[in-house]
Design a protein around this motif. Structure first.
Motif, PDB file in Angstrom:
ATOM      1  N   GLU A 125      39.076  60.867  16.213  1.00  0.00           N
ATOM      2  CA  GLU A 125      38.895  59.416  16.127  1.00  0.00           C
ATOM      3  C   GLU A 125      39.681  58.699  17.210  1.00  0.00           C
ATOM      4  N   ALA A 126      40.909  59.186  17.483  1.00  0.00           N
ATOM      5  CA  ALA A 126      41.731  58.595  18.552  1.00  0.00           C
ATOM      6  C   ALA A 126      41.055  58.780  19.906  1.00  0.00           C
ATOM      7  N   GLN A 127      40.430  59.954  20.101  1.00  0.00           N
ATOM      8  CA  GLN A 127      39.724  60.207  21.373  1.00  0.00           C
ATOM      9  C   GLN A 127      38.520  59.285  21.527  1.00  0.00           C
ATOM     10  N   LYS A 128      37.834  59.001  20.408  1.00  0.00           N
ATOM     11  CA  LYS A 128      36.674  58.105  20.479  1.00  0.00           C
ATOM     12  C   LYS A 128      37.085  56.677  20.817  1.00  0.00           C
ATOM     13  N   ILE A 129      38.215  56.251  20.260  1.00  0.00           N
ATOM     14  CA  ILE A 129      38.726  54.912  20.582  1.00  0.00           C
ATOM     15  C   ILE A 129      39.068  54.849  22.070  1.00  0.00           C
ATOM     16  N   LEU A 130      39.689  55.913  22.563  1.00  0.00           N
ATOM     17  CA  LEU A 130      40.060  55.970  23.981  1.00  0.00           C
ATOM     18  C   LEU A 130      38.818  55.944  24.868  1.00  0.00           C
ATOM     19  N   ASP A 134      37.981  53.826  28.189  1.00  0.00           N
ATOM     20  CA  ASP A 134      38.169  54.599  29.423  1.00  0.00           C
ATOM     21  C   ASP A 134      36.958  54.453  30.346  1.00  0.00           C
ATOM     22  N   VAL A 135      37.182  53.916  31.545  1.00  0.00           N
ATOM     23  CA  VAL A 135      36.094  53.668  32.498  1.00  0.00           C
ATOM     24  C   VAL A 135      35.853  54.867  33.403  1.00  0.00           C
ATOM     25  N   ASP A 136      36.936  55.504  33.900  1.00  0.00           N
ATOM     26  CA  ASP A 136      36.789  56.563  34.908  1.00  0.00           C
ATOM     27  C   ASP A 136      36.672  57.966  34.326  1.00  0.00           C
ATOM     28  N   GLY A 137      36.672  58.084  32.994  1.00  0.00           N
ATOM     29  CA  GLY A 137      36.465  59.385  32.365  1.00  0.00           C
ATOM     30  C   GLY A 137      37.623  60.352  32.447  1.00  0.00           C
ATOM     31  N   THR A 138      38.825  59.863  32.704  1.00  0.00           N
ATOM     32  CA  THR A 138      40.002  60.746  32.828  1.00  0.00           C
ATOM     33  C   THR A 138      40.654  61.032  31.484  1.00  0.00           C
ATOM     34  N   TRP A 143      46.774  50.684  33.452  1.00  0.00           N
ATOM     35  CA  TRP A 143      46.880  49.254  33.190  1.00  0.00           C
ATOM     36  C   TRP A 143      45.604  48.507  33.574  1.00  0.00           C
ATOM     37  N   ASN A 144      44.983  48.897  34.702  1.00  0.00           N
ATOM     38  CA  ASN A 144      43.775  48.202  35.154  1.00  0.00           C
ATOM     39  C   ASN A 144      42.626  48.355  34.168  1.00  0.00           C
ATOM     40  N   GLU A 145      42.454  49.571  33.627  1.00  0.00           N
ATOM     41  CA  GLU A 145      41.386  49.798  32.643  1.00  0.00           C
ATOM     42  C   GLU A 145      41.637  48.999  31.367  1.00  0.00           C
ATOM     43  N   TRP A 146      42.916  48.990  30.949  1.00  0.00           N
ATOM     44  CA  TRP A 146      43.283  48.245  29.735  1.00  0.00           C
ATOM     45  C   TRP A 146      42.991  46.753  29.907  1.00  0.00           C
ATOM     46  N   ARG A 147      43.429  46.222  31.068  1.00  0.00           N
ATOM     47  CA  ARG A 147      43.232  44.796  31.331  1.00  0.00           C
ATOM     48  C   ARG A 147      41.751  44.471  31.472  1.00  0.00           C
ATOM     49  N   GLU A 148      41.013  45.342  32.153  1.00  0.00           N
ATOM     50  CA  GLU A 148      39.579  45.114  32.359  1.00  0.00           C
ATOM     51  C   GLU A 148      38.844  45.041  31.024  1.00  0.00           C
ATOM     52  N   HIS A 149      39.221  45.922  30.097  1.00  0.00           N
ATOM     53  CA  HIS A 149      38.522  45.972  28.811  1.00  0.00           C
ATOM     54  C   HIS A 149      38.809  44.750  27.953  1.00  0.00           C
TER      55      HIS A 149
END
Length: 475
Positions: A125-130, A134-138, A143-149
């Motif tokens: 479930e934690a992985q699904k939330i991530l 997660d934009v780049d699939g890593t 911080w940029n992904e967090w802010r973008e979302h």
């Protein structure tokens, strides 16, 4: 267009001048009619055109949060100020999630953060939330992904997942045996908790008033219906209308509404204290500890307000002219039966808390985990229909299991006021019902009880949402 928007806002190098220019460029793109302000429709359409995903109602919430002069739109100063303040909150949240300070958040840190807030989730479930962020699939968030979302979504932290799935007692279906609401530390320190409790109490009051005729029919059938005296919905209502007119359908509703406030307040305060006593680690509450604390809090509140429960039953069943009001009812009970009468049916009522609260919590947790494991691909927010459905189903299952105890309680509360009725203790009353009416005799009145569930939930939800707007509670 989407990549251009990302480059515009979500680059690592963001000095004050660059940020101001980026906000200015975005404001011009959004202000399609060039009137110097961005309204809800412009914001919604503009963000969609730029490929920036927002949640349901996000545009309205952004405008409401930033609109200081109440002109239903944001000028550039309001727009840039909102984004700067929101970004500060997002950064604080990101840092609190980044437990090892490596500039990235992984699924284990998300799992731990939610555990700290009292929500246990599995690794999957934690992985699904991530993955939903997660934009780049890593499988890590910088911080940029967090802010973008989250920049154009009013949610500022993962406590929103708790709020999405908080099993709210706002769904008032007439019985107050469920486990109390969970409030975050932020909600407690800002005083948001009492606003939410007040909104819930008002929602409960309107909901109970709206479904009072069905509630009176339930009590009427619990006490008077039997194999020899079969009462249908139609014949029951005809009997009530003939005896007391239209307003008689609301008998007992006044005290039923009046007891919401003291019961809610006592239950909340007791719950917070029991959580502190029972939690194995400070600030962390496991599901079984929450169940125990909630059950004890429910028992404490019921003990304090139980005389009102007895009066509610007597007033609901009263005949025209029997009592002039609540105080007259209390006076007559005290005079004829003594203080003990105010606690008739107390034992089955107390015993009913355990199956109700336990099954309610277990069913809700199961439905929540089922949804998160199967459908939470894009968002942890299940949407209002799923939340209402899960809450209604779990509460109904709780009611179904505890209903025989509720029927015994009601009959014990009422028996002294019925002519020629035996004064039986709980065990003898159960034996008598099973002998004369069989097992289903313990479920008399279940039909009107279930009939009022959907209207009660619908009314309480609509009133609660309107009260939240009136009290300034952020959605």
């Amino acid at each position: 267009m989407y990549q251009a928007a990302r480059k515009l806002f979500f680059t690592d190098c963001r000095c004050a001048d660059d940020a101001s220019k980026a906000y200015d460029d975005l404001f011009r793109k959004l202000d399609t009619n060039a009137d110097g302000k961005v309204d809800v429709s412009e914001l919604k359409a503009g963000l969609a055109a730029l490929g920036i995903k927002t949640g349901n109602g996000a545009a309205q919430k952004i405008i409401s949060s930033g609109d200081k002069d109440n002109d239903e739109g944001l000028d550039f100063d309001e727009f840039s100020k909102y984004l700067k303040e929101h970004e500060k909150k997002l950064l604080l949240t990101f840092k609190s999630l980044d437990k090892n300070n490596d500039g990235c958040v992984d699924f284990l840190e998300i799992k731990q953060s939610l555990a700290d807030l009292g929500l246990k989730i599995s690794q999957e479930e934690a992985q699904k939330i991530l993955q939903s962020i997660d934009v780049d699939g890593t499988m890590t968030l910088d911080w940029n992904e967090w802010r973008e979302h989250f920049l154009f979504n009013p949610a500022t932290n993962l406590q929103e997942i708790i709020r999405y799935w908080k099993h709210s007692t706002v769904l008032d279906i007439g019985d107050s045996l469920s486990i109390p609401d969970e409030f975050t530390e932020e909600e407690k320190t800002t005083g948001m908790w009492w606003k939410q409790l007040s909104a819930g109490a008002m929602a409960g009051a309107v909901s109970r008033t709206g479904t009072a005729p069905l509630d009176r029919m339930k009590v009427f059938m619990q006490v008077h219906s039997s194999k020899t005296n079969k009462i249908s919905l139609v014949s029951g209502f005809k009997q009530m209308l003939k005896e007391g007119g239209l307003m008689s359908l609301w008998r007992g509703n006044g005290i039923n509404v009046l007891k919401i406030a003291p019961e809610t307040a006592i239950k909340f305060m007791a719950y917070e204290q029991f959580k502190k006593l029972l939690s194995s680690e400070p600030g962390k509450v496991q599901t079984h500890e929450r169940f125990m604390a909630g059950s004890l809090a429910g028992a404490t509140a019921q003990t304090a307000i139980y005389p009102m429960e007895v009066m509610k039953t007597r007033l609901t069943l009263r005949k025209t002219g029997q009592y002039s009001g609540m105080f007259d009812c209390a006076k007559q009970i005290l005079k004829k039966e003594g203080v003990k009468a105010f606690y008739k049916g107390y034992v089955p009522n107390l015993l009913g808390i355990i199956p109700y609260a336990g099954i309610d919590l277990a069913v809700y947790e199961s439905l929540k985990n089922l949804w998160l494991s199967r459908y939470s691909k894009d968002s942890a927010n299940p949407g209002i229909l799923v939340l209402l459905g899960c809450g209604t189903l779990s509460s109904t299952c709780g009611q179904l299991m505890s209903y025989p105890l509720a029927l015994i309680r009601t009959r014990m509360q009422a028996q002294a006021s019925l002519e020629g009725s035996e004064q039986l203790p709980m065990n003898l009353m159960v034996k008598k019902i099973l002998k004369k009416e069989g097992f289903f005799g313990l479920y008399r009145g279940i039909l009107p009880n279930f009939m009022k569930v959907i209207p009660a939930v619908s009314i309480s939800y609509v009133v609660y949402e309107n009260m939240k707007d009136s009290l300034g509670i952020q959605k």
